[in-house]
Each structure stands twice: as C-alpha cells, then as structure tokens.
Design a protein around this motif. Structure first.
Motif, mmCIF file in Angstrom:
data_model
loop_
_atom_site.group_PDB
_atom_site.id
_atom_site.type_symbol
_atom_site.label_atom_id
_atom_site.label_comp_id
_atom_site.label_asym_id
_atom_site.label_seq_id
_atom_site.Cartn_x
_atom_site.Cartn_y
_atom_site.Cartn_z
ATOM 1 N N ASP A 6 0.846 -1.188 0.000
ATOM 2 C CA ASP A 6 0.000 0.000 0.000
ATOM 3 C C ASP A 6 0.886 1.245 0.000
ATOM 4 O O ASP A 6 2.017 1.188 0.494
ATOM 5 N N ALA A 39 -6.889 -0.784 -6.990
ATOM 6 C CA ALA A 39 -7.671 0.442 -6.855
ATOM 7 C C ALA A 39 -7.280 1.390 -7.982
ATOM 8 O O ALA A 39 -6.351 2.173 -7.861
ATOM 9 N N GLU A 42 -9.975 3.377 -3.312
ATOM 10 C CA GLU A 42 -9.053 3.195 -2.187
ATOM 11 C C GLU A 42 -9.582 3.888 -0.932
ATOM 12 O O GLU A 42 -9.581 3.304 0.162
ATOM 13 N N GLU A 97 -10.771 2.014 2.541
ATOM 14 C CA GLU A 97 -10.142 2.367 3.809
ATOM 15 C C GLU A 97 -11.201 2.785 4.833
ATOM 16 O O GLU A 97 -11.103 2.436 6.011
#
Length: 124
Positions: free
Chosen positions: A22, A91, A97, A101
């Motif tokens: 990430d 993503a 994204e 999250e």
C-alpha cells in the motif's frame, strides 16, 4: 465471544499483512494491528475499555476525514453512484481506495465497540 475475537484478530493481522504494498503501510498496519491486539486480549478475557474508546475515537475521526475527503466516500456515493469496489483488487480510481479504507475503519470500530459493550455486560 472468544472464537469471534480470535477470528477477528486473525482477520486484522491478515489485513495488516496485505498493507505491505500500500502507498501508506505505516498508517494502516498499526491501525489493523491495534484492533488485532485488543481482539486477542478480549479472547483471553482481558478487557481495556479506555483503550477501546481511544481507538474508536481515533478511527472515527479518521473515518470522518475519509468520508468527506475529496475522492472519498461521499464522492464515491454521490458522483460515482456507489460503483463496485470489489470488481478488481487494484484500486484504479482514487475513490475506490478511500472508500475501502473507510470501511476498514468501520470494521475496526465495530470490533472495538463490540468488545467495549461485552466488557460492560460482563462486569454487570
């Protein structure tokens, strides 16, 4: 409750492990590992209500930011008509994204909240 907390703990550890590629793993690994730790402790019947509240408040503040951020959940829902978030694991669009999250934070809040409530009921 013990089994559920063990499952949640393992799930949060898995989530943390998936953050290695990430763009901001230094943010997300501690978020998931914090939830994992307190699920593990709850499975061992050790409850820390103040730490649950602290975690939930921090997660809620960050989730609120993610909701109203440009390309956040609000944009995903209003401008992009709740486009499928699970179509691909990559993503490709920024709101995907941010929305994922947001829901990750929501899962953490739910787990800590569940243990907070259970610890109060158990004490009564």
């Amino acid at each position: 409750m013990k089994f559920l907390n063990i499952v949640l703990c393992l799930m949060f550890i898995l989530f943390a492990g998936l953050q290695y590629n990430d763009p901001d793993p230094y943010v997300w690994m501690p978020i998931y590992l914090y939830a994992a730790l307190f699920c593990w402790l709850a499975a061992k019947r050790k409850f820390y209500r103040k730490w649950y509240v602290a975690g939930m408040l921090i997660y809620l503040a960050y989730a609120t930011y993610k909701f109203f951020d440009q390309n956040g959940v609000e944009d995903w829902f209003t401008k992009h008509h709740a486009e499928n978030l699970a179509e691909t694991m990559k993503a490709t669009k920024p709101w995907i994204e941010e929305t994922r999250e947001f829901f990750g934070l929501f899962i953490c809040i739910a787990a800590l909240g569940m243990n907070y409530i259970y610890s109060k009921v158990k004490k009564a």
